[in-house]
Design a protein around this motif. Sequence first.
Motif, PDB file in Angstrom:
ATOM      1  N   ILE A   1       5.809 -11.829 -78.142  1.00 28.88           N
ATOM      2  CA  ILE A   1       5.139 -11.485 -76.880  1.00 28.88           C
ATOM      3  C   ILE A   1       5.527 -12.500 -75.808  1.00 28.88           C
ATOM      4  CG2 ILE A   1       2.895 -11.336 -75.715  1.00 28.88           C
ATOM      5  CD1 ILE A   1       1.775 -10.304 -78.420  1.00 28.88           C
ATOM      6  N   ILE A   2       5.457 -13.783 -76.150  1.00 24.67           N
ATOM      7  CA  ILE A   2       5.782 -14.833 -75.192  1.00 24.67           C
ATOM      8  C   ILE A   2       7.248 -14.745 -74.765  1.00 24.67           C
ATOM      9  CG2 ILE A   2       5.977 -17.345 -74.893  1.00 24.67           C
ATOM     10  CD1 ILE A   2       3.080 -16.340 -74.878  1.00 24.67           C
ATOM     11  N   ILE A   3       8.148 -14.552 -75.711  1.00 26.32           N
ATOM     12  CA  ILE A   3       9.571 -14.514 -75.377  1.00 26.32           C
ATOM     13  C   ILE A   3       9.913 -13.250 -74.581  1.00 26.32           C
ATOM     14  CG2 ILE A   3      10.504 -13.444 -77.473  1.00 26.32           C
ATOM     15  CD1 ILE A   3      11.999 -16.484 -75.713  1.00 26.32           C
ATOM     16  N   THR A   4       9.221 -12.154 -74.837  1.00 28.38           N
ATOM     17  CA  THR A   4       9.449 -10.930 -74.062  1.00 28.38           C
ATOM     18  C   THR A   4       8.915 -11.088 -72.638  1.00 28.38           C
ATOM     19  OG1 THR A   4       9.429  -9.590 -76.070  1.00 28.38           O
ATOM     20  CG2 THR A   4       9.039  -8.430 -74.000  1.00 28.38           C
ATOM     21  N   LEU A   5       7.753 -11.723 -72.482  1.00 31.91           N
ATOM     22  CA  LEU A   5       7.244 -12.009 -71.131  1.00 31.91           C
ATOM     23  C   LEU A   5       8.201 -12.934 -70.381  1.00 31.91           C
ATOM     24  CD1 LEU A   5       3.423 -12.513 -71.697  1.00 31.91           C
ATOM     25  CD2 LEU A   5       4.497 -10.766 -70.277  1.00 31.91           C
ATOM     26  N   THR A   6       8.720 -13.922 -71.087  1.00 35.10           N
ATOM     27  CA  THR A   6       9.680 -14.839 -70.475  1.00 35.10           C
ATOM     28  C   THR A   6      10.920 -14.072 -70.013  1.00 35.10           C
ATOM     29  OG1 THR A   6       8.912 -16.650 -71.874  1.00 35.10           O
ATOM     30  CG2 THR A   6      11.093 -16.895 -70.878  1.00 35.10           C
ATOM     31  N   ASN A   7      11.413 -13.200 -70.857  1.00 32.65           N
ATOM     32  CA  ASN A   7      12.587 -12.402 -70.509  1.00 32.65           C
ATOM     33  C   ASN A   7      12.323 -11.549 -69.270  1.00 32.65           C
ATOM     34  OD1 ASN A   7      15.288 -11.364 -71.147  1.00 32.65           O
ATOM     35  ND2 ASN A   7      14.224  -9.459 -71.645  1.00 32.65           N
ATOM     36  N   TRP A   8      11.162 -10.933 -69.205  1.00 28.41           N
ATOM     37  CA  TRP A   8      10.809 -10.121 -68.035  1.00 28.41           C
ATOM     38  C   TRP A   8      10.757 -11.005 -66.792  1.00 28.41           C
ATOM     39  CZ3 TRP A   8       7.072  -9.951 -64.295  1.00 28.41           C
ATOM     40  CH2 TRP A   8       6.986  -8.765 -63.552  1.00 28.41           C
ATOM     41  N   GLY A   9      10.119 -12.160 -66.919  1.00 26.78           N
ATOM     42  CA  GLY A   9      10.047 -13.089 -65.790  1.00 26.78           C
ATOM     43  C   GLY A   9      11.418 -13.563 -65.352  1.00 26.78           C
ATOM     44  N   ASP A  10      12.301 -13.848 -66.317  1.00 23.18           N
ATOM     45  CA  ASP A  10      13.662 -14.265 -65.986  1.00 23.18           C
ATOM     46  C   ASP A  10      14.398 -13.168 -65.219  1.00 23.18           C
ATOM     47  OD1 ASP A  10      13.205 -16.652 -67.303  1.00 23.18           O
ATOM     48  OD2 ASP A  10      14.417 -16.132 -69.061  1.00 23.18           O
ATOM     49  N   LYS A  11      14.164 -11.941 -65.606  1.00 26.92           N
ATOM     50  CA  LYS A  11      14.854 -10.803 -64.979  1.00 26.92           C
ATOM     51  C   LYS A  11      14.291 -10.478 -63.596  1.00 26.92           C
ATOM     52  CE  LYS A  11      16.182  -6.019 -65.937  1.00 26.92           C
ATOM     53  NZ  LYS A  11      16.135  -4.947 -66.925  1.00 26.92           N
ATOM     54  N   HIS A  12      12.964 -10.539 -63.444  1.00 26.65           N
ATOM     55  CA  HIS A  12      12.333 -10.039 -62.219  1.00 26.65           C
ATOM     56  C   HIS A  12      11.699 -11.106 -61.330  1.00 26.65           C
ATOM     57  CE1 HIS A  12      12.953  -5.933 -63.524  1.00 26.65           C
ATOM     58  NE2 HIS A  12      12.455  -6.257 -64.697  1.00 26.65           N
ATOM     59  N   MET A  13      11.487 -12.316 -61.834  1.00 26.25           N
ATOM     60  CA  MET A  13      10.733 -13.308 -61.073  1.00 26.25           C
ATOM     61  C   MET A  13      11.445 -14.650 -60.901  1.00 26.25           C
ATOM     62  SD  MET A  13       8.081 -11.392 -60.573  1.00 26.25           S
ATOM     63  CE  MET A  13       6.883 -12.478 -59.835  1.00 26.25           C
ATOM     64  N   ALA A  14      12.605 -14.825 -61.495  1.00 27.25           N
ATOM     65  CA  ALA A  14      13.232 -16.145 -61.530  1.00 27.25           C
ATOM     66  C   ALA A  14      13.757 -16.619 -60.175  1.00 27.25           C
ATOM     67  CB  ALA A  14      14.360 -16.166 -62.562  1.00 27.25           C
ATOM     68  N   GLY A  15      14.147 -15.734 -59.318  1.00 27.86           N
ATOM     69  CA  GLY A  15      14.703 -16.148 -58.029  1.00 27.86           C
ATOM     70  C   GLY A  15      16.197 -16.382 -58.116  1.00 27.86           C
ATOM     71  N   ASP A  16      16.757 -16.819 -57.014  1.00 22.86           N
ATOM     72  CA  ASP A  16      18.212 -16.969 -56.899  1.00 22.86           C
ATOM     73  C   ASP A  16      18.788 -18.046 -57.818  1.00 22.86           C
ATOM     74  OD1 ASP A  16      18.224 -14.963 -55.010  1.00 22.86           O
ATOM     75  OD2 ASP A  16      18.103 -16.365 -53.318  1.00 22.86           O
ATOM     76  N   ALA A  17      18.019 -19.069 -58.121  1.00 25.95           N
ATOM     77  CA  ALA A  17      18.521 -20.171 -58.950  1.00 25.95           C
ATOM     78  C   ALA A  17      18.664 -19.767 -60.416  1.00 25.95           C
ATOM     79  CB  ALA A  17      17.596 -21.375 -58.839  1.00 25.95           C
ATOM     80  N   GLY A  18      18.023 -18.680 -60.809  1.00 30.60           N
ATOM     81  CA  GLY A  18      18.091 -18.234 -62.198  1.00 30.60           C
ATOM     82  C   GLY A  18      16.900 -18.722 -63.008  1.00 30.60           C
ATOM     83  N   PRO A  19      16.914 -18.439 -64.293  1.00 30.39           N
ATOM     84  CA  PRO A  19      15.768 -18.782 -65.140  1.00 30.39           C
ATOM     85  C   PRO A  19      15.561 -20.291 -65.236  1.00 30.39           C
ATOM     86  CG  PRO A  19      17.418 -17.521 -66.385  1.00 30.39           C
ATOM     87  CD  PRO A  19      17.959 -17.758 -65.024  1.00 30.39           C
ATOM     88  N   PRO A  20      14.309 -20.732 -65.224  1.00 29.31           N
ATOM     89  CA  PRO A  20      14.036 -22.167 -65.334  1.00 29.31           C
ATOM     90  C   PRO A  20      14.281 -22.721 -66.739  1.00 29.31           C
ATOM     91  CG  PRO A  20      11.995 -20.933 -65.174  1.00 29.31           C
ATOM     92  CD  PRO A  20      13.104 -19.953 -64.991  1.00 29.31           C
ATOM     93  N   VAL A  21      14.232 -21.867 -67.735  1.00 28.10           N
ATOM     94  CA  VAL A  21      14.447 -22.272 -69.126  1.00 28.10           C
ATOM     95  C   VAL A  21      15.254 -21.169 -69.800  1.00 28.10           C
ATOM     96  CG1 VAL A  21      13.305 -22.743 -71.343  1.00 28.10           C
ATOM     97  CG2 VAL A  21      12.253 -23.535 -69.223  1.00 28.10           C
TER      98      VAL A  21
END
Length: 162
Positions: free
Chosen positions: A92-112
């Motif tokens: 669940i956590i890794i899937t939420l992270t993946n969604w956030g990386d795809k839709h919320m990370a911004g121009d700099a890319g994923p923080p982790v």
Amino acid sequence: MRWNDLPKVSCSVARTMSVIGDRWTMLVLRDLFLGIRRFEDFEKRLGIARPVLSQRLKKLVEEGVLDRVRYEERPARFEYRLTPKGRDLYPIIITLTNWGDKHMAGDAGPPVVTRHKPCGGFITPQLTCPDCGEPIQAKDMQAVPGPGAEATEHQPAASKQA
């Protein structure tokens, strides 16, 4: 439906939300998977009020998601460790992270980014069908009554096809 009624609802999502469904609990779980275990470290990292953190950790212990383990005798100090039930929340956590990386990370890319330790590869989680190996897409899924469904329940409209 009231928040206190969620544990009694014949719905696995509702029951799960009754345990992990608030922002602080999800962030505590994230930090547990990142290796944080001690109350003071959660408090400092999250900027969360002590009573709120205490309440969230207590609930996770009561629900069997965490164990409270003594790490020092004098003074008595405890840390929190994921139980097998808690470790089962990783997808669940890794899937939420993946969604956030795809839709919320911004121009700099994923923080982790997440590295698979055995092979060193970086992963992007993907759900697949255990029978055919195809990726799971909402449009290809159908919810049908399971063995725990109540006899009076009807198939929800959303389960016909997303």
